[in-house]
Design an enzyme around this catalytic site. Structure first.
Site, PDB file in Angstrom:
ATOM      1  N   HIS A 178      45.673 -38.660  13.800  1.00 23.38           N
ATOM      2  CA  HIS A 178      44.400 -39.141  14.368  1.00 23.38           C
ATOM      3  C   HIS A 178      43.368 -39.464  13.294  1.00 23.38           C
ATOM      4  O   HIS A 178      42.427 -40.198  13.545  1.00 23.38           O
ATOM      5  CB  HIS A 178      43.855 -38.179  15.440  1.00 23.38           C
ATOM      6  CG  HIS A 178      43.168 -36.961  14.903  1.00 23.38           C
ATOM      7  ND1 HIS A 178      43.839 -35.871  14.459  1.00 23.38           N
ATOM      8  CD2 HIS A 178      41.859 -36.680  14.750  1.00 23.38           C
ATOM      9  CE1 HIS A 178      42.975 -34.959  14.051  1.00 23.38           C
ATOM     10  NE2 HIS A 178      41.762 -35.424  14.214  1.00 23.38           N
ATOM     11  N   HIS A 240      46.917 -35.340   7.452  1.00 25.25           N
ATOM     12  CA  HIS A 240      45.593 -35.966   7.329  1.00 25.25           C
ATOM     13  C   HIS A 240      45.135 -36.171   5.872  1.00 25.25           C
ATOM     14  O   HIS A 240      44.712 -37.263   5.490  1.00 25.25           O
ATOM     15  CB  HIS A 240      44.535 -35.122   8.044  1.00 25.25           C
ATOM     16  CG  HIS A 240      44.882 -34.751   9.450  1.00 25.25           C
ATOM     17  ND1 HIS A 240      45.542 -35.606  10.297  1.00 25.25           N
ATOM     18  CD2 HIS A 240      44.665 -33.618  10.167  1.00 25.25           C
ATOM     19  CE1 HIS A 240      45.708 -35.009  11.469  1.00 25.25           C
ATOM     20  NE2 HIS A 240      45.195 -33.804  11.411  1.00 25.25           N
ATOM     21  N   LYS A 330      39.186 -23.667   7.017  1.00 23.99           N
ATOM     22  CA  LYS A 330      38.531 -23.328   8.279  1.00 23.99           C
ATOM     23  C   LYS A 330      37.485 -22.253   8.021  1.00 23.99           C
ATOM     24  O   LYS A 330      37.527 -21.564   7.007  1.00 23.99           O
ATOM     25  CB  LYS A 330      39.566 -22.816   9.275  1.00 23.99           C
ATOM     26  CG  LYS A 330      40.624 -23.860   9.594  1.00 23.99           C
ATOM     27  CD  LYS A 330      41.036 -23.814  11.034  1.00 23.99           C
ATOM     28  CE  LYS A 330      42.103 -24.835  11.347  1.00 23.99           C
ATOM     29  NZ  LYS A 330      41.574 -26.156  11.659  1.00 23.99           N
TER      30      LYS A 330
END
Ligand code: BG6
Length: 485
Positions: A178, A240, A330
């Site tokens: 994505h 990604h 994260k």
């Protein structure tokens, strides 16, 4: 400025896993928004397929709730929502068995584009592909869309590719990353290849180093089970981050066509030197509170990394000698993704020692506040001699294009590309395999050595070791700040 919308052809889109999280959060809301923008014609049909035994009414209610939650009130138009819900069908299906496949076949119409979105666990890809093919539900012109994780190593990726290739040709397979659907990621290509300005300097002679940062504030939350067997390397880097690196480092393709683009990206991955110990730092967020990785992952002995920083070398004529530093993590200080290209010092300074030179940096902000920022040296205003100062030529795309520009979500664009039959922003099988071939030995190495990740505080910039990775080279990471350069 309003984006030009070109309607796609009428289609039948089957979403396997239509009651799952991705369908609820991204796929169905995205389709609604495209319908609202006039890109999806009225005759288009969306067929949900999942294990749950739902009536069409129950499925529509679930979708209505998802739209309410994920579309945002401003875009929710009652009559459009009704139309959209009416265009839905639902089939209860057994992906590994026989149930539901005749019902699905009965839903499919001849003469329209057919696309099948596999929003399911990769373990089901082969079974679904086989049944679509054998029952004649998919024909030669049909497209299938598959989600990550596309394998967990080279071997599993090869197995998946082989399973799909048994029933579908490569030009029918749309592997989603994505990140490639993000507006600013595509802007990278526009910046490089639609301007004369940067490309002549885009090489080891003029670029000192490149930094790619994808920092997230979220933890692994409810995805602990998946994430703990994956970690940042598999979850973010293999796909990604690797794609971002490719778009920055690749040679100009001769045209913006799928294979021209993908050939060039593949060459970058193949030119990557193996990553050696000492060239990467793994981290794990730790705290006494609930925002502790081990608590969130529900695994007190986990050695999985929630952060990784690394120094990569692209061994080709263009880039030999220019390191690429990548980091992603994260529970970091801010949500900020950016690419910073730092240029080298001018060969000679005419302004003397007293003027401290600062490097020219081109920053491409991917999210949030998409934009570009070029740091240049100027003269500090006022009398008192020639004092220099570095300033940012800062451009927010939203401001530059008018604040009313509506940037579609990555999934919206990618699904429309599937219907249009354009694979440019999708990964080819060999690209995915090449990325795993590079990643695998690194993971094998740390697993064999039983390396433990270095702890870092939630809300920080990552572990100390990541700072040292840069310091050792006399460089430093850019600050991680919300949407600012
Ligand atoms: C997904 C990863 O592919 O990308 C997630 O599995 C990550 O762990 C997400 O949070 C990041 O995507 P975005 O679009 O929010 O940057």
């Amino acid at each position: 400025m309003v984006a030009r919308v070109i309607p796609v052809e009428t289609f039948d889109l089957v979403i396997f896993g239509a009651t799952g999280d991705l369908a609820r959060r991204k796929i169905l809301p995205g389709l609604y928004r495209r319908r609202k923008e006039g890109q999806i014609p009225e005759g288009a049909k969306i067929i949900g397929a999942a294990r749950s035994n739902l009536t069409i009414q129950e499925f529509r209610e679930q979708v209505a709730a998802a739209l309410k939650e994920f579309v945002g009130p401003a875009a929710l138009d009652a009559s459009l929502v009704t139309d959209f819900l009416d265009s839905l069908a639902y089939v209860t299906i057994d992906a590994k068995g026989t149930g539901g496949w005749d019902d699905l076949a009965a839903q499919i119409r001849p003469g329209v584009v057919r696309a099948f979105y596999f929003s399911v666990a990769p373990a089901l890809f082969g079974d679904i592909a086989q049944r679509l093919h054998q029952r004649g539900i998919a024909d030669r012109a049909s497209r299938i869309v598959v989600e990550k994780p596309f394998g967990k190593d080279l071997e599993t990726a090869r197995t998946l590719n082989a399973a799909l290739a048994t029933y579908f040709h490569e030009d029918q397979i749309y592997r989603i990353d994505h990140y490639l659907g993000k507006e600013t990621v595509q802007n990278l290509m526009a910046v490089r290849f639609a301007n004369i300005l940067f490309e002549p300097l885009w090489n080891a002679q003029f670029v000192d180093h490149v930094q790619i940062t994808v920092a997230e504030t979220v933890g692994v939350g409810g995805r602990g089970d998946y994430y703990d067997t994956s970690g940042a390397m598999r979850d973010m880097v293999q796909n990604h981050m690797m794609q971002l690196l490719c778009l920055i480092a690749m040679e100009p393709p001769h045209c913006f066509e799928p294979d021209a683009m993908r050939d060039e990206k593949l060459k970058v991955i193949r030119a990557l030197d193996p990553l050696k110990p000492g060239e990467f730092v793994r981290g794990q967020y730790r705290s006494e509170g609930a925002d502790d990785y081990l608590v969130e992952a529900d695994n007190p002995n986990s050695r999985t990394e929630s952060f990784i920083a690394m120094k990569l070398h692209v061994s080709n004529w263009r880039w030999k000698g220019t390191p690429f530093y990548l980091r992603t993590g994260k529970r970091m200080k801010a949500r900020a993704s950016e690419i910073a290209v730092t240029f080298k010092e001018p060969p000679h300074s005419i302004f003397g020692e007293s003027n401290q030179w600062r490097e020219n940096v081109l920053v491409i902000r991917l999210q949030p506040d998409e934009g570009m920022d070029l740091r240049v040296m100027i003269k500090e205003p006022g009398p008192g001699g020639m004092r220099l100062k570095d300033v940012a030529l800062d451009m927010s795309f939203a401001e530059a294009l008018g604040n009313d520009v509506d940037i579609p979500d990555a999934y919206e664009r990618l699904i429309m590309d599937v219907i249009r039959g354009n694979q440019t922003l999708f990964m080819r099988g060999d690209e995915v395999e090449a990325a795993w071939a590079w990643v695998d030995p690194v993971i094998d190495g740390w697993e064999q050595r039983e390396d433990a990740p270095e702890p870092y505080e939630p809300g920080s910039t990552g572990p100390e070791g990541a700072l040292m990775l840069m310091h050792r080279d006399g460089r430093r990471w850019r600050e991680i700040r919300n949407g600012t350069a």
